[in-house]
Design an enzyme around this catalytic site. Structure first.
Site, PDB file in Angstrom:
ATOM      1  CG  HIS A   1       3.567  -2.419 -15.170  1.00 22.14           C
ATOM      2  ND1 HIS A   1       3.098  -3.654 -14.763  1.00 22.14           N
ATOM      3  CD2 HIS A   1       4.711  -2.668 -15.873  1.00 22.14           C
ATOM      4  CE1 HIS A   1       3.899  -4.602 -15.202  1.00 22.14           C
ATOM      5  NE2 HIS A   1       4.887  -4.033 -15.882  1.00 22.14           N
TER       6      HIS A   1
ATOM      7  N   GLY B   1       0.786  -1.228   0.000  1.00 21.93           N
ATOM      8  CA  GLY B   1       0.000   0.000   0.000  1.00 21.93           C
ATOM      9  C   GLY B   1       0.817   1.278   0.000  1.00 21.93           C
TER      10      GLY B   1
ATOM     11  CG  ASN C   1      -2.089  -0.955 -13.378  1.00 17.04           C
ATOM     12  OD1 ASN C   1      -2.161  -1.207 -12.168  1.00 17.04           O
ATOM     13  ND2 ASN C   1      -1.293  -1.634 -14.182  1.00 17.04           N
TER      14      ASN C   1
HETATM   15  C1  GRF Z   1       4.029  -1.370  -7.197  1.00 15.64           C
HETATM   16  O1  GRF Z   1       5.398  -1.511  -7.499  1.00 15.64           O
HETATM   17  C2  GRF Z   1       3.201  -1.343  -8.444  1.00 15.64           C
HETATM   18  O2  GRF Z   1       3.875  -0.850  -9.549  1.00 15.64           O
HETATM   19  C3  GRF Z   1       2.900  -2.803  -8.653  1.00 15.64           C
HETATM   20  O3  GRF Z   1       2.713  -3.324  -7.372  1.00 15.64           O
HETATM   21  C4  GRF Z   1       3.511  -2.594  -6.460  1.00 15.64           C
HETATM   22  C5  GRF Z   1       2.634  -2.230  -5.298  1.00 15.64           C
HETATM   23  O4  GRF Z   1       3.365  -1.664  -4.247  1.00 15.64           O
HETATM   24  N1  GRF Z   1       1.764  -2.961  -9.531  1.00 15.64           N
HETATM   25  P1  GRF Z   1       2.605  -0.975  -3.023  1.00 15.64           P
HETATM   26  O5  GRF Z   1       1.604  -1.984  -2.504  1.00 15.64           O
HETATM   27  O6  GRF Z   1       1.947   0.257  -3.537  1.00 15.64           O
HETATM   28  O7  GRF Z   1       3.668  -0.691  -2.016  1.00 15.64           O
END
Ligand code: GRF
Length: 186
Positions: free
Chosen positions: A103, A6, A101
């Site tokens: 990524h 998160g 999203n």
């Molecule tokens: C992030 O690196 C995002 O790009 C990927 O999942 C990760 C989530 O990290 N899709 P967090 O839960 O926001 O710390």
């Protein structure tokens, strides 16, 4: 929507509270009852609903329930901030051009899971992160903003992840803000 620690959700929440982003997070949806994002929402007093994918027979039935909750909450846009599940066309069609999203690669390089490991395996010198609109094909919608991150010989998954996430926390609110400008004129 979040599935993991998160940190991106927290960065978005912070940008809303500082006014950098003129928005309000009305609801966090998680699929993992014990994920860090859920605990962060509790601390921030942001309502959170859990949809445990293990309790559903199909992606469609889970998305039906999620969609109902989004409608009840009158959400105007959906941000996938580390949402690790594929969403169905039902959800995408209900919020056309309003699902974003983040990524952890410079798309179209390294789509799908393990993007950071893919970059390490490919021995690229530069990778990064991308905020994009969500369309039916995974990690393929129109790109809103990207940030580049160097990859060093001695990097491992943890170090590179942390360098990428630092940039993610900057570009995610920026990407939302850019998309919101087009929503306001629609
Ligand atoms: C992030 O690196 C995002 O790009 C990927 O999942 C990760 C989530 O990290 N899709 P967090 O839960 O926001 O710390």
């Amino acid at each position: 929507m979040a599935s993991g620690n998160g940190s991106n959700f927290q960065a978005l929440a912070k940008s809303c509270s500082t006014g950098e982003l003129n928005a309000n997070i009305s609801l966090l949806v998680v699929n993992n009852p014990r994920c860090g994002a859920k605990y962060k929402a509790e601390k921030l007093n942001i309502p959170c609903k859990t949809f445990d994918h293990r309790k559903y027979q199909s992606r469609e039935s889970m998305d039906d329930d999620i969609l109902n909750v989004f409608k009840e909450s009158n959400v105007e846009a959906i941000i996938m901030a580390g949402w690790m599940r594929i969403v169905t066309n039902k959800l995408i069609k209900a919020f056309p051009n309003r699902i974003l999203n983040i990524h952890p690669s410079l798309l179209p390089c390294f789509p799908g899971i393990n993007a950071i490991n893919q970059a390490l395996d490919a021995k690229v010198k530069i990778t990064g992160c991308t905020v994009h609109m969500v369309c039916e094909k995974v990690d393929s919608g129109p790109i809103l903003i990207q940030a580049a991150v160097p990859v060093y010989e001695e990097d491992n998954l943890a170090i590179l992840t942390s360098r990428i996430q630092h940039k993610e926390h900057i570009i995610l609110p920026m990407g939302v803000s850019m998309a919101a400008k087009s929503w306001r004129t629609q």
